[in-house]
Design an enzyme around this catalytic site. Structure first.
Site: not given
Ligand code: GAR
Length: 221
Positions: A16, A67, A111
């Site tokens: 992303n 946190r 998400h």
């Molecule tokens: C993506 O599918 C994103 O939507 C998910 O992690 C992946 C990261 O991919 N995020 C979550 O699940 C957050 N709750 P990337 O590192 O290749 O962008």
């Protein structure tokens, strides 16, 4: 048109993030990525940022007692870099009000499900286990819950016979990349606003002149 000064928070592969980098480079997203911050050292997302000449920083959550102290360090790094909007691009930590109050309604998450279905970790596996025929992705503002913030846009993705967790995740990721960049450009164009009702119901997002149902015939680009 103003340019968004983005900070991108990552924990993993960074596809992303790459979509953002490519859109900025290709002139379809009016933004600058000021800083890529990871809570994990050595992840591919950091290499993608470095390859694009973007400053990177690693702040391990394990080095902080709570946190809140981790979040204070994140905020300081982002402010120092001149960030005004934050994107969670596969960032797998929950943020506290310490962080969210520093960037009110300026933190956007992607998400891999149609929220409120399948919040939390491994939404793709949750969707397969449940047996839904359609899942997708959601771009939303972050609040202090887990994937509960106001929804900006969603894109549907079919679950096909024989799908595995990985084949489904791959199909969703393709839509994530388009959806995230599309929404960020809407924000750059000042099309996105949050409306709070006096009745105490959930804040809603209004998108001016674009359909927030992405990738369907309802979508008007
Ligand atoms: C993506 O599918 C994103 O939507 C998910 O992690 C992946 C990261 O991919 N995020 C979550 O699940 C957050 N709750 P990337 O590192 O290749 O962008």
């Amino acid at each position: 048109m103003p340019t968004l000064d983005l900070g991108v928070l990552v924990s993993g592969t960074g596809t992303n993030l790459q979509a953002i980098i490519d859109a900025v480079g290709g002139g379809t997203l009016d933004a600058r990525v000021r800083l890529v911050l990871s809570n994990k050292p050595g992840v591919a997302a950091l290499q993608r940022a470095a390859a694009a000449g973007i400053p990177t920083q690693v702040l391990s959550h394990k080095s902080f007692p709570q946190r809140e102290s981790f979040d204070r360090a994140l905020v300081a790094a982002l402010r120092e870099a001149g960030v005004t909007w934050v994107v969670l691009a596969g960032f797998m930590r929950i943020l506290t009000p310490v962080f969210l109050d520093a960037f009110p309604m300026r933190v956007v998450n992607i998400h891999p499900a149609l929220l409120p279905a399948f919040a939390g970790v491994d939404a793709q596996a949750q969707a397969l286990a449940y047996g839904v025929r359609i899942t997708g992705c959601t771009v939303h503002f972050v609040d202090s819950g887990t994937d509960t913030g106001p929804i900006i846009a969603q894109a549907p993705v079919p679950v096909l016979p024989g799908d595995t967790r990985d084949s489904l995740a791959h199909r969703i990721l393709e839509r994530e990349h388009e959806s995230l960049v599309t929404v960020l450009q809407w924000i750059a164009e000042d099309r996105v606003s949050v409306v709070r009702s006096s009745t105490g119901s959930r804040p809603r997002v209004v998108v001016k002149g674009r359909s927030p149902l992405l990738g369907t015939s309802a979508e008007a680009r």
